[in-house]
Design a protein around this motif. Structure first.
Motif, PDB file in Angstrom:
ATOM      1  N   THR A 155       8.482  -5.386  -0.669  1.00  0.00           N
ATOM      2  CA  THR A 155       7.898  -4.444  -1.619  1.00  0.00           C
ATOM      3  C   THR A 155       8.666  -3.126  -1.598  1.00  0.00           C
ATOM      4  OG1 THR A 155       6.351  -3.522  -0.004  1.00  0.00           O
ATOM      5  CG2 THR A 155       5.606  -5.433  -1.289  1.00  0.00           C
ATOM      6  N   TYR A 156       8.461  -2.324  -2.649  1.00  0.00           N
ATOM      7  CA  TYR A 156       9.093  -1.007  -2.716  1.00  0.00           C
ATOM      8  C   TYR A 156       8.755  -0.186  -1.467  1.00  0.00           C
ATOM      9  CZ  TYR A 156       9.525  -2.014  -7.772  1.00  0.00           C
ATOM     10  OH  TYR A 156       9.816  -2.564  -8.994  1.00  0.00           O
ATOM     11  N   ARG A 157       7.509  -0.255  -1.023  1.00  0.00           N
ATOM     12  CA  ARG A 157       7.075   0.545   0.124  1.00  0.00           C
ATOM     13  C   ARG A 157       7.733   0.074   1.412  1.00  0.00           C
ATOM     14  NH1 ARG A 157       0.914   1.156   0.956  1.00  0.00           N
ATOM     15  NH2 ARG A 157       1.727   2.525   2.601  1.00  0.00           N
ATOM     16  N   GLU A 158       7.816  -1.237   1.591  1.00  0.00           N
ATOM     17  CA  GLU A 158       8.479  -1.766   2.774  1.00  0.00           C
ATOM     18  C   GLU A 158       9.945  -1.364   2.790  1.00  0.00           C
ATOM     19  OE1 GLU A 158       6.140  -5.925   3.773  1.00  0.00           O
ATOM     20  OE2 GLU A 158       7.550  -5.885   2.105  1.00  0.00           O
TER      21      GLU A 158
ATOM     22  N   ARG B 129      11.269   1.261   1.497  1.00  0.00           N
ATOM     23  CA  ARG B 129      11.364   2.680   1.835  1.00  0.00           C
ATOM     24  C   ARG B 129      11.275   2.885   3.352  1.00  0.00           C
ATOM     25  NH1 ARG B 129      10.830   7.900   0.209  1.00  0.00           N
ATOM     26  NH2 ARG B 129       9.378   9.222   1.343  1.00  0.00           N
ATOM     27  N   GLU B 130      10.382   2.153   3.989  1.00  0.00           N
ATOM     28  CA  GLU B 130      10.228   2.268   5.439  1.00  0.00           C
ATOM     29  C   GLU B 130      11.503   1.845   6.168  1.00  0.00           C
ATOM     30  OE1 GLU B 130       7.749   3.496   7.112  1.00  0.00           O
ATOM     31  OE2 GLU B 130       6.140   3.606   5.642  1.00  0.00           O
TER      32      GLU B 130
ATOM     33  N   GLU C 268      17.153   5.163  -2.550  1.00  0.00           N
ATOM     34  CA  GLU C 268      15.822   5.304  -3.138  1.00  0.00           C
ATOM     35  C   GLU C 268      15.863   5.698  -4.612  1.00  0.00           C
ATOM     36  OE1 GLU C 268      11.602   7.664  -2.339  1.00  0.00           O
ATOM     37  OE2 GLU C 268      13.233   7.776  -0.870  1.00  0.00           O
TER      38      GLU C 268
ATOM     39  N   LYS D  99      10.355   1.216 -10.775  1.00  0.00           N
ATOM     40  CA  LYS D  99       8.983   1.237 -10.263  1.00  0.00           C
ATOM     41  C   LYS D  99       7.995   1.601 -11.355  1.00  0.00           C
ATOM     42  CE  LYS D  99       7.923   3.079  -6.316  1.00  0.00           C
ATOM     43  NZ  LYS D  99       7.833   4.036  -5.195  1.00  0.00           N
TER      44      LYS D  99
ATOM     45  N   ASN E 241       4.188  -5.416  -5.486  1.00  0.00           N
ATOM     46  CA  ASN E 241       3.183  -5.849  -4.514  1.00  0.00           C
ATOM     47  C   ASN E 241       3.294  -7.347  -4.308  1.00  0.00           C
ATOM     48  OD1 ASN E 241       1.469  -3.341  -4.057  1.00  0.00           O
ATOM     49  ND2 ASN E 241       1.370  -3.508  -6.290  1.00  0.00           N
TER      50      ASN E 241
ATOM     51  N   LYS F 215       4.041  -6.150   5.251  1.00  0.00           N
ATOM     52  CA  LYS F 215       2.718  -6.143   4.636  1.00  0.00           C
ATOM     53  C   LYS F 215       1.808  -7.183   5.283  1.00  0.00           C
ATOM     54  CE  LYS F 215      -0.089  -4.774   1.294  1.00  0.00           C
ATOM     55  NZ  LYS F 215      -0.628  -3.398   1.257  1.00  0.00           N
TER      56      LYS F 215
ATOM     57  N   SER G  82      -1.761   2.715   7.067  1.00  0.00           N
ATOM     58  CA  SER G  82      -1.705   1.609   6.118  1.00  0.00           C
ATOM     59  C   SER G  82      -1.440   0.281   6.812  1.00  0.00           C
ATOM     60  CB  SER G  82      -0.586   1.853   5.098  1.00  0.00           C
ATOM     61  OG  SER G  82       0.676   1.829   5.741  1.00  0.00           O
TER      62      SER G  82
END
Length: 434
Positions: A227-230, A232-233, A244, A251, A275, A378, A409
């Motif tokens: 995912t986009y969030r993963e 980024r991490e 980024e 997005k 997601n 996730k 999260s």
């Protein structure tokens, strides 16, 4: 409809052009291609953009740059000759040489690698060419997102099968302006966003992102979905993923990005998605990444958690000294601040003294040589025993954990280990989940 971006290694020479053509024509939904300048390849150990910048530097000091420019000419002429293109490459190269000699800007000079490559690929495919300066716009140094999206849609919507150079656009004065980093990736993302593409295919020389650094873990598995969030991490922890800025545009509409390998087109690569659907979660752990070179400053004071403003005082010391804090785990009587050693080493004595003045602690200790490792996924949210599995693996391999931090999260767990245990820790965690 699909938008594709091909990196420098994918278009380094005529043989790579042939691979790109096979990929582009194998799917009629592939209608827009963004290109980088030729990168390092079998015949060249230099990136064309680097050579162009050398030419600019020499020209700006009134020095002869012909020897460097001849390498650029050779690269493009070989592509034109081997592919039997109809492009008048001699005229294009002569015109650009003249522009550089007559004081062309750094941005203009740097952008010409993408410009020429797009013209050549368009001719080879029999597609249209659209200059990026006609659809990408900057205003006072920043991307003009509204105008860019509007113009991309207006120019390209009814012009399928088009090749566009990445990396640049034009400013408010009509001058060429380049992106600072990840330029061609950003161009492709902007076009995919404006045209609401089904998917944005980013073709490079690797078959997607790996679960762990292959220099540490041999034969590391490829991440199927992330995912986009993963992302980024993992990017924050130094994993070699997309910049980024190249993800932000897609997005907006949740457009997936598929990282593919030009040299192995049958590999499905890694797909970046907004997601997860449940069936896409194939492992608790999506990726592991880390960085060395941190220090831990531990402050001890009895009942500090009941003292109003205690943490604010500490934070103000680091703020006024312009030192960012990476993590700040705490307990009842202690708080540890993890900071980049390189940023604090010259100010350490000053910071310690200011903390003493502000907070009157019982003790302050400093430990250097700490590495941070992020375990991202996730799937960890709904999986029992993930943390236990991680720490069991580390314990079984004699890795002492010096710090633990888990985000609210539950997307990632960050651990601190000694620099000497960095690679061993990553291998241990990887083997526990794969």
């Amino acid at each position: 409809m699909k938008v594709l971006k091909f990196g420098g290694s994918s278009l380094a020479d005529a043989n790579q052009f042939k691979k790109v053509k096979d990929i582009a024509l194998s799917d009629e939904e592939r209608k827009y291609i963004v290109v980088s300048a030729p990168g390092k390849g079998v015949r060249s150990s230099h990136k064309v953009t680097d050579l162009l910048l050398m030419c600019y530097q020499l020209a700006s000091h009134d020095l002869n740059f012909n020897e460097i420019y001849e390498i650029i000419e050779k690269t493009y002429k070989e592509i034109v000759d081997e592919l039997e293109l109809s492009v008048d490459i001699d005229k294009i190269l002569k015109d650009i040489h003249g522009e550089i000699q007559n004081g062309a800007s750094k941005d203009f000079t740097a952008s010409r690698g993408e410009y020429i490559n797009a013209i050549l690929l368009a001719d080879y495919l029999g597609w249209s060419f659209v200059d990026a300066k006609d659809i990408i716009f900057f205003n006072r140094g920043d991307l003009d997102e509204e105008k860019t999206e509007r113009e991309i849609s207006k120019v390209l919507q009814d012009s399928p099968y088009t090749v566009i150079p990445g990396f640049y656009g034009q400013d408010e004065n009509g001058k060429i302006k380049t992106f600072s980093r990840g330029g061609s990736d950003i161009t492709g993302s902007l076009i995919a966003n404006a045209l609401k593409s089904e998917i944005y295919e980013n073709w490079t020389d690797v078959s997607g992102f790996l679960v762990a650094d292959p220099k540490i873990v041999e034969n590391s598995k490829t991440i199927d979905y992330i995912t986009y969030r993963e992302l980024r991490e993992l990017s924050y922890m130094g994993a070699p993923v997309l910049h980024e800025d190249s993800i932000v545009p897609v997005k907006k509409y949740g457009i997936p990005i598929n990282i593919r390998n030009t040299n192995a087109p049958s590999d499905k690569g890694t797909t970046i998605i907004p997601n997860y659907d449940d069936e896409k979660i194939t492992n608790n752990i999506t990726g592991i990444a880390g960085k060395r070179g941190f220090s831990v400053i531990t402050i001890e004071k009895t009942f500090m958690n009941t003292e109003y403003g205690f943490f604010r005082k500490i934070m103000s010391v680091f703020e006024t000294n312009e030192i960012p804090i990476e993590h700040m785990p705490s307990s009842i009587d202690t708080v540890s601040l993890i900071v980049d050693t390189g940023k604090i080493v010259e100010k350490l004595d000053k910071i310690i003294e200011e903390i003493k003045i502000y907070t009157n602690p019982k003790s302050i200790s400093v430990e250097h040589g700490i590495s941070l490792i992020a375990i991202v996924g996730k799937g960890m949210v709904n999986s029992k025993g993930t943390s236990g599995k991680i720490f069991t693996a580390l314990g079984n391999n004699d890795v002492n954990v010096r710090m633990i931090s888990q985000g609210s999260s539950e997307l990632n767990i960050i651990i601190g280990v000694l620099d000497k245990d960095f690679e061993k820790a990553i291998k241990s965690i990887y083997e526990a989940f794969n």
